[in-house]
Design an enzyme around this catalytic site. Sequence first.
Site, short mmCIF file in Angstrom:
data_model
loop_
_atom_site.label_atom_id
_atom_site.label_comp_id
_atom_site.label_asym_id
_atom_site.label_seq_id
_atom_site.Cartn_x
_atom_site.Cartn_y
_atom_site.Cartn_z
N ASP A 178 2.15 2.81 3.10
CA ASP A 178 2.33 3.65 4.28
C ASP A 178 2.16 5.09 3.84
O ASP A 178 2.72 5.50 2.81
CB ASP A 178 3.74 3.49 4.85
CG ASP A 178 3.92 2.20 5.62
OD1 ASP A 178 3.05 1.30 5.51
OD2 ASP A 178 4.94 2.06 6.32
N HIS A 277 1.17 -2.16 -2.35
CA HIS A 277 0.63 -3.51 -2.27
C HIS A 277 -0.85 -3.52 -2.65
O HIS A 277 -1.49 -2.47 -2.74
CB HIS A 277 0.82 -4.07 -0.86
CG HIS A 277 2.25 -4.27 -0.48
ND1 HIS A 277 2.85 -5.50 -0.38
CD2 HIS A 277 3.23 -3.37 -0.18
CE1 HIS A 277 4.11 -5.37 -0.03
NE2 HIS A 277 4.37 -4.07 0.09
N SER A 388 5.48 9.66 -2.83
CA SER A 388 4.58 10.13 -3.87
C SER A 388 3.14 10.00 -3.39
O SER A 388 2.87 10.18 -2.21
CB SER A 388 4.80 9.37 -5.18
OG SER A 388 4.14 10.04 -6.24
#
Length: 433
Positions: A178, A277, A388
Amino acid sequence: MKFRVYSKWVTFRPRRPGFTSSLFTRNLQTSRASINGGGTSSSSEGKSFLYVPGATLATLLMLGALHARRLYEDKKKEEAREKGIEIEFSPDRKATFLRLMPLRTISRIWGCVTSVEYPIWLRPYIYKAWARAFHSNLEEAALPLDQYASLRDFFVRTLKEGSRPIDSDPHSLVSPVDGTILRFGELKPGTMIEQVKGASYSAASLLGARSFLSITQDDAIGENVESESASNGSSKKSWWRISLASPKVRDPTSVRPMKGVFYCVIYLKPGDYHRVHSPVNWQVFIRRHFPGQLYPVNERARRTIKNLYVENERVVLEGQWEEGFMALAAIGATNIGSIELAIEPELRTNRPEKLLHSEPPKERIYEPEGVGVVLKKGDEVAAFNMGSTVVLVFQAPVCKSSDEDGSSPEFKFCVKHGDKIHMGEALGRWHEL
């Protein structure tokens, strides 16, 4: 760890197994009565006592400061966007000051603070305050808020089943996180990845001097020569045919058609989902850990600190997918020194050690039966302890021809600069000939 707060002093005591907040409060009230020379039960019952650990108070103050800062930065960004102003590189005094600060040590201390367990009754209030400050969607959390013992557990929380559906198109590359799309494009020979206008860095400096990206780019330059010499039995070994441990040939098949090299930079805000992911089905052959600085990676840092992502601590995974080379770089930042790999839980980042710029990255080769670590699209790869940045560098089709139905096999991004994206949504697509 827990803090006991008395009227005259503060003691620091480790949490014991089975040590509940209710028992703590009863003991604390008894101690307060003895300190005050003994009190009646009726007077103690008539007074309520609020237990607030020192770490909790520090967290609340930090949330307020970060919330005010976010509102200020959002206002500045909106004003710049309305005026059509593009962010340009412009060093300032703050960048110089950051270089003098022990940010690695500060990040380790922050990691200890966020690992402090809060009383069960206080947890929802802290996490709701965080969600309001950074626009986190608490309805997606897999567990009730009072089950996240510490702020760190809340940062790396999992989501409810189905919250992030993975794009089912077999010819799509999905977002691994995200976040917000900062930069993307094609890395043609001689081009670099733009940090902001006026400041760029090379993919090789980000991924490491021993990255196989250089081999793929050499293949691209020599593609025409290779095709002409193929009839004479001479062919060039592509990078995925070379063992990462030795120069033996992996695959006896001929070299695949050359692909273009693309990149995409995605910024994770503190309120975003913090797990990383897999963007595609691929095989991870090697991991590189670059110990480095832990500068912030927000908008101001990007426009004031040169080679920000190259200087910061990072973990790079390299491997192969169906279209060729694939690399994923997880960039650390201030208060995010800990980058955890799901495929290598024993990896520890931001260790208390002296940094040497001449020291090569720490590598590990994944060679179970010569196929590396196999990941499917959507599999969990890593986790950050706050927000980050993730950088993808990969090969994809660049053929300009079109087939009979007018579709092109060329890879095309389906996002724009500044777009908000969720893990599992498509970053780009291509078509088979």
